[in-house]
Write an enzyme that holds these catalytic residues in place. Structure first.
Site, mmCIF file in Angstrom:
data_model
loop_
_atom_site.group_PDB
_atom_site.id
_atom_site.type_symbol
_atom_site.label_atom_id
_atom_site.label_comp_id
_atom_site.label_asym_id
_atom_site.label_seq_id
_atom_site.Cartn_x
_atom_site.Cartn_y
_atom_site.Cartn_z
ATOM 1 N N LYS A 79 0.855 -1.198 0.000
ATOM 2 C CA LYS A 79 0.000 0.000 0.000
ATOM 3 C C LYS A 79 0.891 1.248 0.000
ATOM 4 O O LYS A 79 1.905 1.277 0.717
ATOM 5 C CB LYS A 79 -0.921 -0.030 1.221
ATOM 6 C CG LYS A 79 -1.984 1.060 1.247
ATOM 7 C CD LYS A 79 -2.913 0.871 2.446
ATOM 8 C CE LYS A 79 -3.992 1.930 2.514
ATOM 9 N NZ LYS A 79 -4.915 1.728 3.666
ATOM 10 N N SER A 154 -9.724 1.599 2.737
ATOM 11 C CA SER A 154 -8.881 2.383 1.856
ATOM 12 C C SER A 154 -7.823 1.548 1.136
ATOM 13 O O SER A 154 -7.193 2.042 0.209
ATOM 14 C CB SER A 154 -8.173 3.483 2.649
ATOM 15 O OG SER A 154 -7.314 2.917 3.624
ATOM 16 N N SER A 178 -9.994 -0.708 6.907
ATOM 17 C CA SER A 178 -9.394 -0.485 5.583
ATOM 18 C C SER A 178 -8.674 -1.682 4.982
ATOM 19 O O SER A 178 -8.294 -1.636 3.805
ATOM 20 C CB SER A 178 -8.426 0.707 5.642
ATOM 21 O OG SER A 178 -9.132 1.903 5.762
#
Length: 485
Positions: A79, A154, A178
């Protein structure tokens, strides 16, 4: 099957037996990215040359007879809010579009120590603020099961990359769901470890008391293997906890006999899609048929979790994001007349609408005259929610619930209604407020879209969660479903 479709543990066996090389695996994943990422949008940065260089180094070690770790030579997506030395780390924000960290996050160092192959940096909601991966400053990430729907956020880029076979495993971060929410929407496994189990050093902060790095994989075993690499105390993170990290694969026993599982009634009530509720009930019945003791329970303060979360998280965000002023990091507005105007223009132009909304919410909650009325009260509610979980875990080993109250929704459907978007986190955010671990894994399909089952556990009892998740997985076929992209 193609190499990019296989799990990390299966590829490890092939590497050890010299049936395949790490370079072949890495090239297979890179080819897959070239073929489908224009449709999915998982990656902000693809590290083709560096990945192949690492893979070739691994192959030389294998040829020399060096014993390798299960994650050695395995392509992993990261990420884009974890610092990678000399590699652009954007947080999917315009304000960090050109930020090159001078150091690695601790999790990146640990992956490097076992020679995992970092294949790229994945897209996300800007500064991890969002539940759909539509808040990226660059482009949205689409759900591989239906590209007109959201991937969840996210960590949508990491989840979509694993689901679309653009990575074998991935790392995400979880502040209010997330990792688990996009894992559920994309039909993969995602784990949020206990707060303090994984170092946050080098994770660009959103809400420091809630953020936690965790693994995403095609199955439970891959998540356990990745947990073995990333967990453990780090002196660089003052919230990192000293504890004996077990070998998490030893918990994968395909046995839940005698395990006590509670179903919080608050997670199965109003607002939960009827077909999702039905899938979760079927999952509970499956656990019971495998020997677990399953019954309904209650977490009475759950209804206050959303309000408390959306005061605490924005309050911490407003503080953490104060450092982005055009002086020390990233983007700087052009043509200001003085330094005050430079700060103002830089932040106005550099941050997206959702980030600005949360900074304003948090600044308001922390302002003089409102601190006690909002922020302090939210902290008290957080304590009550933690006490609910403590009481439940005196009786139960695991709590079971849906990961999301609704199926993956269409892109654009909730962008203009932030409250509706925040409601998507209703099943996941209390876990972050309490600091406990949780895992999401596939539990079937509704309307050709995946449904996620969430299991929540006691602090630092990830082993029991993995045992329950693995047993469910081994006795169902849901994890074998693949999108047709």
């Amino acid at each position: 099957m193609e190499l990019y479709q296989l799990t990390a543990h299966r590829l490890h066996k092939m590497l050890v037996n010299k049936k395949v090389s790490s370079e072949e695996i890495t090239q297979s994943v890179l080819n897959r990215i070239s073929a489908v990422d224009e449709q999915v949008g998982s990656y902000v940065t693809v590290l083709e040359d560096a990945a192949l260089e690492t893979a070739r180094k691994v192959d030389r070690k294998i040829k020399d007879g060096t014993r390798i770790h299960p994650m050695t030579g395995i392509p992993i997506a990261i990420k884009d809010n974890m610092c990678t030395e000399g590699i652009r780390t954007t947080c999917s924000s315009r304000i960090l579009y050109n930020y090159m960290p001078p150091y690695n996050a601790t999790v990146i160092e640990r992956l490097g120590e076992v020679d995992a192959v970092m294949i790229g940096k994945t897209n996300m909601d800007e500064f991890a603020m969002g539940s759909s991966c539509e808040n990226s400053a660059f482009f949205p990430t689409c759900n591989p099961w239906s590209t007109d729907r959201v991937a969840g956020g996210s960590s949508g880029g990491s989840s979509a990359a694993v689901a679309a076979d653009e990575a074998i495993v991935a790392l995400g971060s979880d502040t209010g769901g997330s990792i688990r929410l996009p894992a559920a929407y994309c039909g993969v496994v995602g784990m949020k470890p206990t707060y303090g189990a994984v170092s946050r050093y080098g994770l660009i902060a959103f809400a420091s008391s809630l953020d936690q790095i965790g693994p995403l994989g095609k199955d439970v075993k891959d998540c356990a293997l990745l947990m073995n690499v990333i967990c453990g105390h780090d002196p660089m993170d003052s919230t990192s906890v000293k504890y004996d990290v077990p070998d998490y694969t030893t918990f994968l026993t395909n046995d839940v006999k005698g395990l006590k599982i509670g179903i919080p009634q608050e997670y199965m009530g109003e607002g939960i899609d009827a077909e999702i509720k039905n899938s979760i009930q079927q999952a509970a019945e499956k656990m019971a048929s495998l020997g677990a003791e399953v019954e309904e329970t209650s977490l009475p303060h759950t209804k206050h979790g959303l309000s408390a979360y959306y005061l605490i998280a924005p309050a911490e965000a407003s503080s953490n994001l104060a450092r982005y002023d055009g002086v020390r990091y990233g983007y700087r507005a052009q043509g200001p007349e003085d330094v005050i105007e430079m700060f103002k223009k830089t932040r106005s132009e550099g941050f997206g609408p959702e980030v600005k909304r949360r900074i304003m919410l948090g600044t308001y909650a922390l302002s003089a005259g409102y601190y006690d009325a909002y922020y302090n009260k939210a902290l008290k509610v957080r304590t009550l929610i933690k006490q609910d979980f403590d009481a439940a875990f005196e009786k139960y080993d695991v709590l079971l619930s849906p990961t999301s109250p609704i199926l993956p929704f269409r892109r654009g459907e909730k962008v203009d209604d932030p409250l509706q978007m925040y409601m998507v986190d209703i099943c996941t955010l209390s876990v972050n407020l309490a600091g406990i671990p949780a895992i999401s894994l596939p539990t079937g399909m509704v309307n050709d879209l995946p449904v996620g089952l969430q299991l929540m556990g006691k602090p630092f009892d990830e082993g029991t969660l993995l045992r329950a998740a693995y047993t469910f997985e081994q006795n169902t076929v849901h994890h074998e479903n693949k999108p047709s992209i």
